[in-house]
Design a protein around this motif. Structure first.
Motif, mmCIF file in Angstrom:
data_model
loop_
_atom_site.group_PDB
_atom_site.id
_atom_site.type_symbol
_atom_site.label_atom_id
_atom_site.label_comp_id
_atom_site.label_asym_id
_atom_site.label_seq_id
_atom_site.Cartn_x
_atom_site.Cartn_y
_atom_site.Cartn_z
ATOM 1 N N TRP A 186 2.324 -1.142 -4.992
ATOM 2 C CA TRP A 186 2.816 -2.356 -5.651
ATOM 3 C C TRP A 186 1.651 -3.108 -6.283
ATOM 4 N N SER A 187 1.825 -3.494 -7.534
ATOM 5 C CA SER A 187 0.805 -4.254 -8.251
ATOM 6 C C SER A 187 1.020 -5.743 -8.042
ATOM 7 N N ALA A 188 -0.019 -6.435 -7.600
ATOM 8 C CA ALA A 188 0.077 -7.878 -7.388
ATOM 9 C C ALA A 188 0.214 -8.632 -8.709
ATOM 10 N N LEU A 189 -0.276 -8.053 -9.800
ATOM 11 C CA LEU A 189 -0.227 -8.731 -11.095
ATOM 12 C C LEU A 189 1.164 -8.677 -11.709
ATOM 13 N N THR A 190 1.767 -7.491 -11.668
ATOM 14 C CA THR A 190 3.079 -7.324 -12.313
ATOM 15 C C THR A 190 4.238 -7.350 -11.333
ATOM 16 N N GLU A 191 3.931 -7.288 -10.040
ATOM 17 C CA GLU A 191 4.955 -7.218 -8.988
ATOM 18 C C GLU A 191 5.917 -6.068 -9.218
ATOM 19 N N ASN A 226 0.796 -1.226 0.000
ATOM 20 C CA ASN A 226 0.000 0.000 0.000
ATOM 21 C C ASN A 226 0.827 1.273 0.000
ATOM 22 N N VAL A 227 1.987 1.255 0.681
ATOM 23 C CA VAL A 227 2.777 2.489 0.782
ATOM 24 C C VAL A 227 4.089 2.413 0.012
ATOM 25 N N GLY A 228 4.625 1.211 -0.166
ATOM 26 C CA GLY A 228 5.674 0.994 -1.140
ATOM 27 C C GLY A 228 7.089 1.398 -0.822
ATOM 28 N N SER A 229 7.358 1.992 0.341
ATOM 29 C CA SER A 229 8.726 2.422 0.624
ATOM 30 C C SER A 229 9.066 2.219 2.096
ATOM 31 N N ALA A 230 10.372 2.221 2.376
ATOM 32 C CA ALA A 230 10.843 1.943 3.732
ATOM 33 C C ALA A 230 10.390 3.017 4.720
ATOM 34 N N GLY A 231 10.515 4.260 4.334
ATOM 35 C CA GLY A 231 10.143 5.340 5.239
ATOM 36 C C GLY A 231 8.684 5.301 5.622
ATOM 37 N N TRP A 232 7.823 5.073 4.639
ATOM 38 C CA TRP A 232 6.395 5.030 4.924
ATOM 39 C C TRP A 232 6.006 3.773 5.695
ATOM 40 N N LEU A 233 6.704 2.671 5.482
ATOM 41 C CA LEU A 233 6.459 1.460 6.275
ATOM 42 C C LEU A 233 6.710 1.738 7.746
#
Length: 473
Positions: A212-217, A43-50
Motif C-alpha cells: 500500500w502506498s501512503a501517498l496514493t492510498e 507491507n503485505v496488503g491482504s487478509a491472508g498475509w495479515l
C-alpha cells in the motif's frame, strides 16, 4: 559456574501458576495489538498475509517458550535468560545480553509503553497530550505526556519495591481485566460489528501480496524478493507486540515449584496471547476494509474498529482499554527486569547494590536504577527508535538461548531436566532457522534495524572488560 540448579533462598516464593501465566500474558499485551496491524497491512496488503504474519509470529514464540521451559526447569532461579546464556556460552555472552537488556531492551520497552499509556490518556484528558510542552530546551522538549509516562513508571517501581506480593496482585488483576476487555471487544466485533460485505471483500484475494502506498492510498501487487521484504518488514511490529514473554523466567526465584510452573506459565501465557492476537485481527477484518486498516489515523486501528462497533464512544472505550493494558504491561516489565540486574550483580557484572535485597526481600536498588534510566529514555523521545534498532539483537539472543538447549544437553547430560523441550531436536532447530532467516532478511531489507543494534552490543564489550575484573561467582 555452579551448574546445580540450587534455588535462591533469599527471595520469597510468593507466585503461583496463575501469577506466572498472567505475568507472561500481561507483559506481552501492551499497545501493539491496538496499533501495528496498520503497518503490517501496508507491507503485505491482504487478509491472508495479515493473519499469516500474526500466526507465524505466534507459532515461533510458542516454540521458543516450550524450549525455554526446559532451561527454566534446569535453572529455577532469578535471572532467567541471562543465567541460561551464561551456562551455555560463558560470562561475556551473558553480560552482553544483560547489557543490551538494561540499556535498551527492557528499559526502552518500559519507556515506550509508558508513553503509549500517556498518549491514549490524552483522548480522555487532552491537556496531558504530547502537544502540551511543559519545558522547551535547546536539546529536548519536555511534554505533559512524557511527565505522565515517567510518573506511572515511578509509581509502579515504588509499588514493586514494597514486595513481590503487591506486584503480583496488581499484575494478575490488571491482566485478567485486559484479557476480558479484549475478549469482549473481539466477540462484539465478530457479532454485532460484523460486516459481511467487508469480510468477503477482504478475503477476495487473500493470498495476493500487495504493497500500500501512503501517498496514493492504493495497493499494487508485489512479486519476487519484494514478498520477502514485505514479510520481514511486517514482522517487525508483530514480533515486538509478542515480545517480553520470557519475563517470567527472570523471577523464577520467586515462583513456587518453579521447575514445573515456569515452563507451564510460558506455554499457557503465550498460547492465550496468540489466540487473542489472531482473534483481534480477524475482528479487524470483519469490521474494516483493508484500506481502513492500512490508513487508520496514527495507525490506531483498534479505535476505528471500536467506532464501527460502539459509535463515537468507541474512542473512549479503546483509550481506557489501552490505558489498562499498558499500565499492566509496564508493571510486569518493571517487576521482572530488576531480577536480571540482581543476578548480574551477584556475578560481579553490574553495580554491587543491584545485588542486594531490601527489607521487603526484593531488589529495590535495581528497581530504582531501572526506573531512572527508563525515565531518561522517556525524555529523549528516541525510545521508539531504540526498540526498532534492537529487534535484530533480540532475535539473535533468542536464537542463542534456544541453541543453549542443544549445548547444555551435551555439556551437562546428567543434569536434572524435569521438563524437556517438546519436539527436540526438530522443533527448537526450526525456531533457530526461522530466527536467523528473519535476521538475514532484516540485514538485507531493513539495515537501519540492524547496525545500531550491533553498536549497542559492541559498546558493551569494554564495559564487560572493566566489570569482569571484579570478583567472580
Amino acid at each position: 559456574m555452579e551448574v546445580n540448579a540450587t534455588q535462591e533462598n533469599e527471595m520469597r516464593r510468593e507466585l503461583g501458576l496463575l501469577d506466572g501465566t498472567m505475568l507472561v500474558a500481561g507483559s506481552m499485551i501492551g499497545s501493539g495489538i491496538f496499533i501495528v496491524s496498520s503497518d503490517i497491512v501496508r507491507n503485505v496488503g491482504s487478509a491472508g498475509w495479515l493473519i499469516f504474519v500474526w500466526a507465524i509470529t505466534g507459532a515461533i514464540t510458542l516454540v521458543a517458550a516450550l524450549s525455554y521451559g526446559e532451561l527454566s526447569s534446569m535453572f529455577p532461579k532469578a535471572g532467567g535468560q541471562y543465567v541460561y546464556l551464561k551456562a551455555a556460552y560463558g560470562r561475556l555472552v551473558a553480560f552482553l545480553y544483560g547489557w543490551s537488556f538494561f540499556m535498551v531492551i527492557q528499559t526502552g520497552t518500559i519507556a515506550a509503553v509508558g508513553v503509549a499509556f500517556a498518549k491514549f490518556s490524552a483522548y480522555l484528558f487532552p491537556e496531558i497530550g504530547e502537544n502540551n510542552i511543559i519545558l522547551a530546551t535547546g536539546l529536548v522538549n519536555i511534554t505533559a505526556a512524557q511527565l505522565l509516562a515517567i510518573s506511572t513508571i515511578v509509581l509502579l517501581t515504588w509499588l514493586n519495591t514494597r514486595g513481590v506480593k503487591n506486584g503480583k496482585i496488581a499484575q494478575t488483576t490488571l491482566t485478567i481485566v485486559k484479557i476480558l476487555s479484549l475478549g469482549g471487544l473481539v466477540v462484539l466485533g465478530l457479532t454485532s460489528g460484523f460486516n459481511s460485505e467487508i469480510w468477503e471483500a477482504n478475503w477476495h484475494e487473500a493470498w495476493t501480496m500487495m504493497s500500500w502506498s501512503a501517498l496514493t492510498e492504493t495497493a499494487a501487487p508485489v512479486t519476487g524478493t519484494a514478498i520477502i521484504a514485505g514479510l520481514v518488514s511486517a514482522m517487525v511490529g508483530s514480533i515486538f507486540s509478542s515480545d517480553a514473554w520470557n519475563n517470567v523466567t527472570f523471577i523464577a526465584g520467586e515462583i513456587r515449584n518453579p521447575k514445573r510452573n515456569v515452563g507451564l506459565s510460558l506455554f499457557l501465557g503465550v498460547l492465550v496471547v496468540t489466540i487473542i492476537y489472531l482473534s483481534a485481527n480477524l475482528m479487524y477484518l470483519a469490521t474494516m476494509s483493508l484500506k481502513e486498516i492500512a490508513f487508520a489515523p496514527s495507525d490506531r486501528v483498534a479505535i476505528v474498529a471500536a467506532q464501527k462497533i460502539f459509535g463515537p464512544v468507541g474512542t473512549t472505550v479503546i483509550a481506557v482499554m489501552v490505558m489498562i493494558s499498558t499500565f499492566g504491561c509496564n508493571n510486569g516489565l518493571i517487576l521482572s527486569g530488576a531480577r536480571v540486574y540482581y543476578t548480574m550483580a551477584k556475578d560481579g557484572l553490574f553495580f554491587n547494590r543491584a545485588g542486594e535485597l531490601n527489607r521487603n526481600e526484593v531488589p529495590g536498588w535495581g528497581l530504582w536504577v531501572q526506573c531512572v534510566w527508563a525515565s531518561i529514555l522517556c525524555l529523549t523521545g528516541r525510545y521508539g527508535d531504540l526498540l526498532n534498532y534492537v529487534i535484530f539483537v533480540v532475535l539473535i539472543f533468542y536464537a542463542l538461548t534456544i541453541g543453549a538447549v542443544f549445548i547444555l544437553r551435551k555439556k551437562y547430560p546428567g543434569m536434572e531436566r524435569p521438563y524437556k523441550a517438546i519436539g527436540y531436536p526438530v522443533v527448537p532447530f526450526l525456531y533457530i532457522i526461522t530466527a536467523i532467516s528473519i535476521c538475514i532478511g532484516l540485514l538485507l531489507y531493513q539495515p537501519t534495524y540492524t547496525w545500531p543494534g550491533f553498536v549497542v552490543i559492541v559498546l558493551g564489550i569494554p564495559v564487560f572488560l572493566i566489570w569482569n575484573k571484579g570478583p567472580k561467582q
